[in-house]
Design a protein around this motif. Sequence first.
Motif, PDB file in Angstrom:
ATOM      1  N   GLU A  46     -28.629 -22.688 -25.442  1.00  0.00           N
ATOM      2  CA  GLU A  46     -29.483 -22.611 -26.797  1.00  0.00           C
ATOM      3  C   GLU A  46     -28.702 -23.406 -27.721  1.00  0.00           C
ATOM      4  OE1 GLU A  46     -30.576 -19.091 -29.857  1.00  0.00           O
ATOM      5  OE2 GLU A  46     -30.718 -18.757 -27.791  1.00  0.00           O
ATOM      6  N   LEU A  47     -27.274 -22.795 -28.021  1.00  0.00           N
ATOM      7  CA  LEU A  47     -26.461 -23.321 -28.997  1.00  0.00           C
ATOM      8  C   LEU A  47     -26.334 -24.779 -28.870  1.00  0.00           C
ATOM      9  CD1 LEU A  47     -23.629 -20.342 -29.109  1.00  0.00           C
ATOM     10  CD2 LEU A  47     -25.821 -20.711 -30.600  1.00  0.00           C
ATOM     11  N   HIS A  48     -25.945 -25.201 -27.544  1.00  0.00           N
ATOM     12  CA  HIS A  48     -25.704 -26.707 -27.315  1.00  0.00           C
ATOM     13  C   HIS A  48     -26.958 -27.545 -27.733  1.00  0.00           C
ATOM     14  CE1 HIS A  48     -21.866 -25.781 -25.660  1.00  0.00           C
ATOM     15  NE2 HIS A  48     -22.188 -25.576 -24.638  1.00  0.00           N
ATOM     16  N   ALA A 122     -25.700 -32.910 -19.817  1.00  0.00           N
ATOM     17  CA  ALA A 122     -26.639 -33.853 -20.150  1.00  0.00           C
ATOM     18  C   ALA A 122     -26.321 -34.632 -21.453  1.00  0.00           C
ATOM     19  CB  ALA A 122     -27.994 -33.451 -20.171  1.00  0.00           C
ATOM     20  N   HIS A 123     -26.230 -33.923 -22.395  1.00  0.00           N
ATOM     21  CA  HIS A 123     -25.539 -34.383 -23.876  1.00  0.00           C
ATOM     22  C   HIS A 123     -24.332 -35.284 -23.761  1.00  0.00           C
ATOM     23  CE1 HIS A 123     -25.170 -35.123 -28.146  1.00  0.00           C
ATOM     24  NE2 HIS A 123     -23.930 -34.508 -28.036  1.00  0.00           N
ATOM     25  N   MET A 124     -23.293 -34.922 -23.062  1.00  0.00           N
ATOM     26  CA  MET A 124     -22.238 -35.818 -23.005  1.00  0.00           C
ATOM     27  C   MET A 124     -22.257 -36.935 -21.975  1.00  0.00           C
ATOM     28  SD  MET A 124     -20.280 -33.845 -25.146  1.00  0.00           S
ATOM     29  CE  MET A 124     -18.750 -34.706 -24.952  1.00  0.00           C
ATOM     30  N   ASN A 125     -22.959 -36.894 -20.941  1.00  0.00           N
ATOM     31  CA  ASN A 125     -23.369 -38.040 -20.138  1.00  0.00           C
ATOM     32  C   ASN A 125     -24.186 -38.972 -20.978  1.00  0.00           C
ATOM     33  OD1 ASN A 125     -21.921 -37.812 -17.609  1.00  0.00           O
ATOM     34  ND2 ASN A 125     -23.461 -35.992 -17.011  1.00  0.00           N
ATOM     35  N   SER A 126     -25.018 -38.455 -21.903  1.00  0.00           N
ATOM     36  CA  SER A 126     -25.725 -39.418 -22.674  1.00  0.00           C
ATOM     37  C   SER A 126     -24.734 -40.120 -23.544  1.00  0.00           C
ATOM     38  CB  SER A 126     -26.809 -38.784 -23.552  1.00  0.00           C
ATOM     39  OG  SER A 126     -26.523 -37.869 -24.849  1.00  0.00           O
ATOM     40  N   LEU A 127     -23.582 -39.665 -24.124  1.00  0.00           N
ATOM     41  CA  LEU A 127     -22.763 -40.350 -24.902  1.00  0.00           C
ATOM     42  C   LEU A 127     -22.273 -41.567 -24.024  1.00  0.00           C
ATOM     43  CD1 LEU A 127     -21.178 -37.448 -26.937  1.00  0.00           C
ATOM     44  CD2 LEU A 127     -23.186 -38.851 -27.426  1.00  0.00           C
ATOM     45  N   LEU A 128     -21.855 -41.116 -22.986  1.00  0.00           N
ATOM     46  CA  LEU A 128     -21.197 -42.194 -22.161  1.00  0.00           C
ATOM     47  C   LEU A 128     -22.235 -43.237 -21.679  1.00  0.00           C
ATOM     48  CD1 LEU A 128     -19.355 -40.133 -19.205  1.00  0.00           C
ATOM     49  CD2 LEU A 128     -18.110 -41.533 -21.104  1.00  0.00           C
ATOM     50  N   GLU A 129     -23.360 -43.036 -21.224  1.00  0.00           N
ATOM     51  CA  GLU A 129     -24.425 -43.902 -21.146  1.00  0.00           C
ATOM     52  C   GLU A 129     -24.990 -45.018 -22.150  1.00  0.00           C
ATOM     53  OE1 GLU A 129     -27.501 -41.542 -19.682  1.00  0.00           O
ATOM     54  OE2 GLU A 129     -26.665 -41.070 -17.730  1.00  0.00           O
ATOM     55  N   GLY A 130     -24.574 -44.223 -23.336  1.00  0.00           N
ATOM     56  CA  GLY A 130     -24.961 -45.146 -24.709  1.00  0.00           C
ATOM     57  C   GLY A 130     -24.051 -46.155 -25.218  1.00  0.00           C
ATOM     58  N   GLY A 136      -9.180 -45.650 -24.860  1.00  0.00           N
ATOM     59  CA  GLY A 136      -8.040 -46.067 -25.625  1.00  0.00           C
ATOM     60  C   GLY A 136      -6.988 -46.687 -24.636  1.00  0.00           C
ATOM     61  N   HIS A 137      -7.250 -46.698 -23.423  1.00  0.00           N
ATOM     62  CA  HIS A 137      -6.444 -47.464 -22.425  1.00  0.00           C
ATOM     63  C   HIS A 137      -7.445 -48.103 -21.547  1.00  0.00           C
ATOM     64  CE1 HIS A 137      -3.626 -48.433 -19.314  1.00  0.00           C
ATOM     65  NE2 HIS A 137      -2.650 -48.636 -20.085  1.00  0.00           N
ATOM     66  N   PRO A 138      -7.042 -49.456 -21.024  1.00  0.00           N
ATOM     67  CA  PRO A 138      -8.175 -49.932 -20.096  1.00  0.00           C
ATOM     68  C   PRO A 138      -8.466 -49.230 -18.966  1.00  0.00           C
ATOM     69  CG  PRO A 138      -6.625 -51.675 -21.006  1.00  0.00           C
ATOM     70  CD  PRO A 138      -6.212 -50.242 -21.351  1.00  0.00           C
ATOM     71  N   ALA A 139      -7.522 -48.623 -18.263  1.00  0.00           N
ATOM     72  CA  ALA A 139      -7.396 -47.706 -17.070  1.00  0.00           C
ATOM     73  C   ALA A 139      -8.089 -46.386 -17.346  1.00  0.00           C
ATOM     74  CB  ALA A 139      -6.052 -47.662 -16.512  1.00  0.00           C
ATOM     75  N   SER A 140      -8.504 -45.856 -18.446  1.00  0.00           N
ATOM     76  CA  SER A 140      -8.949 -44.508 -18.637  1.00  0.00           C
ATOM     77  C   SER A 140     -10.298 -44.363 -18.166  1.00  0.00           C
ATOM     78  CB  SER A 140      -8.661 -44.097 -20.082  1.00  0.00           C
ATOM     79  OG  SER A 140      -7.517 -44.011 -20.330  1.00  0.00           O
ATOM     80  N   ARG A 141     -10.667 -43.268 -17.592  1.00  0.00           N
ATOM     81  CA  ARG A 141     -11.921 -42.969 -17.272  1.00  0.00           C
ATOM     82  C   ARG A 141     -12.166 -41.619 -17.724  1.00  0.00           C
ATOM     83  NH1 ARG A 141      -9.368 -45.057 -12.507  1.00  0.00           N
ATOM     84  NH2 ARG A 141      -9.083 -43.056 -11.869  1.00  0.00           N
ATOM     85  N   LEU A 142     -13.721 -41.324 -17.842  1.00  0.00           N
ATOM     86  CA  LEU A 142     -14.194 -40.121 -18.403  1.00  0.00           C
ATOM     87  C   LEU A 142     -15.459 -39.730 -17.569  1.00  0.00           C
ATOM     88  CD1 LEU A 142     -14.188 -37.849 -20.502  1.00  0.00           C
ATOM     89  CD2 LEU A 142     -15.570 -39.458 -21.970  1.00  0.00           C
ATOM     90  N   HIS A 143     -15.556 -38.657 -17.117  1.00  0.00           N
ATOM     91  CA  HIS A 143     -16.632 -37.869 -16.231  1.00  0.00           C
ATOM     92  C   HIS A 143     -16.906 -36.627 -16.870  1.00  0.00           C
ATOM     93  CE1 HIS A 143     -15.245 -41.163 -13.453  1.00  0.00           C
ATOM     94  NE2 HIS A 143     -14.147 -40.588 -13.603  1.00  0.00           N
ATOM     95  N   PHE A 144     -18.500 -36.437 -16.731  1.00  0.00           N
ATOM     96  CA  PHE A 144     -18.961 -34.947 -17.253  1.00  0.00           C
ATOM     97  C   PHE A 144     -19.723 -34.414 -15.678  1.00  0.00           C
ATOM     98  CE2 PHE A 144     -18.203 -36.813 -21.418  1.00  0.00           C
ATOM     99  CZ  PHE A 144     -17.305 -35.784 -21.640  1.00  0.00           C
ATOM    100  N   VAL A 145     -19.304 -33.264 -15.470  1.00  0.00           N
ATOM    101  CA  VAL A 145     -20.408 -32.653 -14.290  1.00  0.00           C
ATOM    102  C   VAL A 145     -20.737 -31.106 -14.580  1.00  0.00           C
ATOM    103  CG1 VAL A 145     -20.014 -32.163 -11.758  1.00  0.00           C
ATOM    104  CG2 VAL A 145     -19.023 -34.049 -12.704  1.00  0.00           C
ATOM    105  N   GLN A 146     -21.646 -30.714 -14.078  1.00  0.00           N
ATOM    106  CA  GLN A 146     -22.186 -29.534 -14.283  1.00  0.00           C
ATOM    107  C   GLN A 146     -21.513 -28.653 -13.143  1.00  0.00           C
ATOM    108  OE1 GLN A 146     -26.448 -28.625 -14.047  1.00  0.00           O
ATOM    109  NE2 GLN A 146     -26.226 -26.380 -14.290  1.00  0.00           N
ATOM    110  N   ALA A 147     -20.682 -27.598 -13.611  1.00  0.00           N
ATOM    111  CA  ALA A 147     -20.097 -26.732 -12.538  1.00  0.00           C
ATOM    112  C   ALA A 147     -19.636 -25.481 -13.194  1.00  0.00           C
ATOM    113  CB  ALA A 147     -18.640 -27.553 -11.896  1.00  0.00           C
ATOM    114  N   ASP A 148     -19.488 -24.250 -12.360  1.00  0.00           N
ATOM    115  CA  ASP A 148     -18.969 -23.056 -12.839  1.00  0.00           C
ATOM    116  C   ASP A 148     -17.470 -23.089 -12.822  1.00  0.00           C
ATOM    117  OD1 ASP A 148     -18.543 -20.411 -13.294  1.00  0.00           O
ATOM    118  OD2 ASP A 148     -19.935 -19.502 -12.102  1.00  0.00           O
TER     119      ASP A 148
END
Length: 246
Positions: A46-48, A122-130, A136-148
Motif C-alpha cells: 500500500e505504502l509503495h 516492479a517499480h524499481m525494475n521500471s526505472l531500470l527499463e526506462g 557510475g562505472h562501466p562495469a557496474s550492474r543493478l538488479h531487483f528481485v522479489q524475495a523474502d
Amino acid sequence: MATWPKVLMGLRMAAALQGAMLEVARRSLSGSLAGRCLADLRLWDELHAQSRRGTDHTFDWFFGYDEVQGLLLPLLQKTPAAGPARVLDVGCGISGLCTGLYTKCPYPVDVLGVDFSPVAVAHMNSLLEGGTLCPGHPASRLHFVQADAQNLQPVATSSSFDLVLDKGTWDAVVRGGHPGAYRLLSECLRVLQPQGTLIQFSDEDPDVRIPGLEQGVPGRTVSVQELGPFRGISYFAYMVQGQLKD
C-alpha cells in the motif's frame, strides 16, 4: 520500571515514526501507520503504491545514498579486484540506496535489491527499463528481485556478497517478533563473504541493538557509528564484520 535504554529506544522510535508520518503526509499518502504492523506485506504494498505516485522516482524513510556514501565507499574500495563488488540490499523498497550505489559509486559494483513487496520490485525494475539510470562505472550492474529477506535461498548462494545492507528492515521485521528478525540476520550472514560486512541502519539505541546483534553473530565483530542527524533524527550504522581468524 523501564530501563533508560528502553525509554530512549521508545523515544527514538516515536520520533522516527512521527518523522515518517510527516513525510507520508507531505507526499499526500492516505491512511496512517498507527496501529499497523510494519512486518505486514499488505502495508508495504500500500505504502509503495502510494509513494511512487509522487514526482520523485524513489522514496527514503530514513535517508538515501548521499548521506552514507562516506561510510560505504571505503568498504567498496577495499573489495578484492576479481570483479565488481557484490552488494545486497535486503528490504530495498523503493529507496534510492541501490540506485545511488549504481549511478554514483566510482568503483564497479554489482548491486542486488530484494524486497517482499511485488509493488516495490516492479517499480524499481521500471526505472531500470526506462533507461534513466546510468552506471557510475562501466562495469557496474543493478538488479531487483522479489524475495523474502528471511529466506534468500531462491536468489542468493552462501558467501556470495561482499557487502549486505539493511536499512530499517530489521526494525520492521522485529515488529512481527524476534524470531523473524533473527532469521533475517542469519540469512544476511549466510550470503555474506567470510570477510565481508553487514550494515544495519537504524535509529535504535546502541544499548539495545548491540547486545542483540552480538547474541546472533558469534565469531564476528560488532561496531557502531552514529549518523546524522537527518531531519532532526540521529541514526546508527551497526557494522558486523568478518569472521575472526584462528
